[in-house]
Design a protein around this motif. Structure first.
Motif, PDB file in Angstrom:
ATOM      1  N   MET A  31       0.842  -1.164   0.000  1.00  0.00           N
ATOM      2  CA  MET A  31       0.000   0.000   0.000  1.00  0.00           C
ATOM      3  C   MET A  31       0.888   1.228   0.000  1.00  0.00           C
ATOM      4  O   MET A  31       1.807   1.338   0.781  1.00  0.00           O
ATOM      5  CB  MET A  31      -0.893  -0.033   1.245  1.00  0.00           C
ATOM      6  CG  MET A  31      -1.716   1.208   1.414  1.00  0.00           C
ATOM      7  SD  MET A  31      -2.789   1.099   2.848  1.00  0.00           S
ATOM      8  CE  MET A  31      -4.126   0.245   2.096  1.00  0.00           C
ATOM      9  N   SER A  54       3.774   2.095  12.877  1.00  0.00           N
ATOM     10  CA  SER A  54       3.839   0.643  12.966  1.00  0.00           C
ATOM     11  C   SER A  54       2.981   0.134  14.114  1.00  0.00           C
ATOM     12  O   SER A  54       2.381   0.898  14.851  1.00  0.00           O
ATOM     13  CB  SER A  54       5.281   0.204  13.187  1.00  0.00           C
ATOM     14  OG  SER A  54       5.697   0.607  14.478  1.00  0.00           O
ATOM     15  N   LEU A 112      -9.237  -9.130   8.647  1.00  0.00           N
ATOM     16  CA  LEU A 112      -8.473  -7.991   8.156  1.00  0.00           C
ATOM     17  C   LEU A 112      -8.926  -6.725   8.872  1.00  0.00           C
ATOM     18  O   LEU A 112     -10.096  -6.363   8.838  1.00  0.00           O
ATOM     19  CB  LEU A 112      -8.658  -7.843   6.640  1.00  0.00           C
ATOM     20  CG  LEU A 112      -7.727  -6.897   5.915  1.00  0.00           C
ATOM     21  CD1 LEU A 112      -6.269  -7.336   6.073  1.00  0.00           C
ATOM     22  CD2 LEU A 112      -8.094  -6.825   4.443  1.00  0.00           C
ATOM     23  N   TYR A 160      -3.063   1.349   7.227  1.00  0.00           N
ATOM     24  CA  TYR A 160      -2.300   0.111   7.265  1.00  0.00           C
ATOM     25  C   TYR A 160      -3.179  -1.030   7.762  1.00  0.00           C
ATOM     26  O   TYR A 160      -4.056  -0.841   8.600  1.00  0.00           O
ATOM     27  CB  TYR A 160      -1.078   0.232   8.182  1.00  0.00           C
ATOM     28  CG  TYR A 160      -0.012   1.130   7.620  1.00  0.00           C
ATOM     29  CD1 TYR A 160       0.830   0.685   6.602  1.00  0.00           C
ATOM     30  CD2 TYR A 160       0.157   2.418   8.099  1.00  0.00           C
ATOM     31  CE1 TYR A 160       1.813   1.500   6.086  1.00  0.00           C
ATOM     32  CE2 TYR A 160       1.143   3.248   7.587  1.00  0.00           C
ATOM     33  CZ  TYR A 160       1.962   2.789   6.580  1.00  0.00           C
ATOM     34  OH  TYR A 160       2.931   3.595   6.068  1.00  0.00           O
ATOM     35  N   HIS A 161      -2.902  -2.217   7.250  1.00  0.00           N
ATOM     36  CA  HIS A 161      -3.666  -3.394   7.641  1.00  0.00           C
ATOM     37  C   HIS A 161      -2.925  -4.235   8.674  1.00  0.00           C
ATOM     38  O   HIS A 161      -1.708  -4.352   8.622  1.00  0.00           O
ATOM     39  CB  HIS A 161      -3.932  -4.284   6.422  1.00  0.00           C
ATOM     40  CG  HIS A 161      -4.903  -3.706   5.463  1.00  0.00           C
ATOM     41  ND1 HIS A 161      -4.515  -3.070   4.313  1.00  0.00           N
ATOM     42  CD2 HIS A 161      -6.259  -3.647   5.494  1.00  0.00           C
ATOM     43  CE1 HIS A 161      -5.580  -2.659   3.659  1.00  0.00           C
ATOM     44  NE2 HIS A 161      -6.652  -2.984   4.362  1.00  0.00           N
ATOM     45  N   ARG A 167      -3.441  -8.183   9.568  1.00  0.00           N
ATOM     46  CA  ARG A 167      -4.166  -9.353   9.079  1.00  0.00           C
ATOM     47  C   ARG A 167      -3.899 -10.514  10.010  1.00  0.00           C
ATOM     48  O   ARG A 167      -2.744 -10.847  10.287  1.00  0.00           O
ATOM     49  CB  ARG A 167      -3.725  -9.696   7.665  1.00  0.00           C
ATOM     50  CG  ARG A 167      -4.545 -10.835   7.045  1.00  0.00           C
ATOM     51  CD  ARG A 167      -4.015 -11.227   5.681  1.00  0.00           C
ATOM     52  NE  ARG A 167      -2.746 -11.931   5.873  1.00  0.00           N
ATOM     53  CZ  ARG A 167      -1.653 -11.690   5.166  1.00  0.00           C
ATOM     54  NH1 ARG A 167      -1.626 -10.779   4.226  1.00  0.00           N
ATOM     55  NH2 ARG A 167      -0.544 -12.383   5.396  1.00  0.00           N
ATOM     56  N   TYR A 189      -0.086 -10.437  10.646  1.00  0.00           N
ATOM     57  CA  TYR A 189       0.752  -9.713   9.690  1.00  0.00           C
ATOM     58  C   TYR A 189       0.534  -8.222   9.909  1.00  0.00           C
ATOM     59  O   TYR A 189      -0.596  -7.742   9.896  1.00  0.00           O
ATOM     60  CB  TYR A 189       0.396 -10.088   8.248  1.00  0.00           C
ATOM     61  CG  TYR A 189       1.034  -9.173   7.226  1.00  0.00           C
ATOM     62  CD1 TYR A 189       2.405  -9.203   7.001  1.00  0.00           C
ATOM     63  CD2 TYR A 189       0.273  -8.263   6.507  1.00  0.00           C
ATOM     64  CE1 TYR A 189       3.000  -8.354   6.069  1.00  0.00           C
ATOM     65  CE2 TYR A 189       0.859  -7.417   5.576  1.00  0.00           C
ATOM     66  CZ  TYR A 189       2.214  -7.463   5.363  1.00  0.00           C
ATOM     67  OH  TYR A 189       2.796  -6.619   4.457  1.00  0.00           O
ATOM     68  N   ASP A 190       1.630  -7.482  10.113  1.00  0.00           N
ATOM     69  CA  ASP A 190       1.589  -6.032  10.299  1.00  0.00           C
ATOM     70  C   ASP A 190       2.122  -5.386   9.020  1.00  0.00           C
ATOM     71  O   ASP A 190       3.312  -5.464   8.726  1.00  0.00           O
ATOM     72  CB  ASP A 190       2.444  -5.648  11.503  1.00  0.00           C
ATOM     73  CG  ASP A 190       2.510  -4.150  11.734  1.00  0.00           C
ATOM     74  OD1 ASP A 190       1.729  -3.400  11.118  1.00  0.00           O
ATOM     75  OD2 ASP A 190       3.357  -3.729  12.536  1.00  0.00           O
ATOM     76  N   GLU A 191       1.231  -4.767   8.261  1.00  0.00           N
ATOM     77  CA  GLU A 191       1.627  -4.158   6.992  1.00  0.00           C
ATOM     78  C   GLU A 191       2.611  -3.012   7.191  1.00  0.00           C
ATOM     79  O   GLU A 191       3.520  -2.823   6.380  1.00  0.00           O
ATOM     80  CB  GLU A 191       0.386  -3.652   6.247  1.00  0.00           C
ATOM     81  CG  GLU A 191       0.699  -3.062   4.899  1.00  0.00           C
ATOM     82  CD  GLU A 191      -0.506  -2.528   4.176  1.00  0.00           C
ATOM     83  OE1 GLU A 191      -0.486  -2.540   2.931  1.00  0.00           O
ATOM     84  OE2 GLU A 191      -1.464  -2.071   4.833  1.00  0.00           O
ATOM     85  N   ALA A 192       2.464  -2.247   8.253  1.00  0.00           N
ATOM     86  CA  ALA A 192       3.348  -1.102   8.486  1.00  0.00           C
ATOM     87  C   ALA A 192       4.802  -1.538   8.631  1.00  0.00           C
ATOM     88  O   ALA A 192       5.705  -0.861   8.153  1.00  0.00           O
ATOM     89  CB  ALA A 192       2.909  -0.327   9.724  1.00  0.00           C
ATOM     90  N   ASN A 241       5.740  -4.703   7.672  1.00  0.00           N
ATOM     91  CA  ASN A 241       5.908  -5.801   6.729  1.00  0.00           C
ATOM     92  C   ASN A 241       6.508  -7.013   7.433  1.00  0.00           C
ATOM     93  O   ASN A 241       7.484  -7.606   6.989  1.00  0.00           O
ATOM     94  CB  ASN A 241       6.760  -5.392   5.529  1.00  0.00           C
ATOM     95  CG  ASN A 241       6.676  -6.407   4.402  1.00  0.00           C
ATOM     96  OD1 ASN A 241       5.670  -7.103   4.258  1.00  0.00           O
ATOM     97  ND2 ASN A 241       7.732  -6.510   3.615  1.00  0.00           N
TER      98      ASN A 241
END
Length: 132
Positions: A1, A12, A84, A91-92, A94, A106-109, A111
């Motif tokens: 993203m 984060s 989700l 930020y996601h 998941r 899973y922390d998108e911020a 990764n």
């Protein structure tokens, strides 16, 4: 993203936890209309970089709490394979599931993927953190 606001680029999971501990409530978490209930409960994960262990709680109304602090955001989608969550900054988080229980966060911020476990496995994980 892709995020155009540079202020949000470094946000984060750790920062969300700090904001939640400070009592900052950014907006309500919406509940899912129909969703698998096996996500609810207390789960545990550890951050090997900071050597800190955390508790993930998913309430019956699909509120997300980390270390007892509600995360600001909303549930975007929930099914048998993933939950989700979208935070205020876009930020996601998941939560992946297998065999009807959460297995990872899973922390998108950041990764990064954090394996999650139940209480029995949690004690073993704590011992591993102390040994390393």
């Amino acid at each position: 993203m892709i995020h155009s606001n540079s202020q949000n680029a470094n946000f984060s999971l750790r920062q969300l936890i700090r904001r939640a501990r400070a009592g900052k409530r950014l907006f309500h978490i919406s509940s899912a209309a129909v969703a698998p209930s096996f996500y609810t409960g207390h789960w545990y994960f550890s951050d090997k970089e900071t050597r800190r262990a955390h508790q993930l709680e998913i309430t019956a109304h699909f509120g997300i709490l980390i270390d007892g602090q509600r995360l600001p955001g909303k549930i975007v989608r929930v099914d048998n394979k993933e939950l989700l969550f979208l935070d205020k900054y876009g930020y996601h988080l998941r939560i992946d599931a297998s065999d009807q229980h959460p297995i990872s966060l899973y922390d998108e911020a950041d990764n990064r993927v954090y394996p999650v476990s139940q209480a029995a496995d949690w004690e073993k994980e704590q011992e591993q953190l102390k040994l390393n």
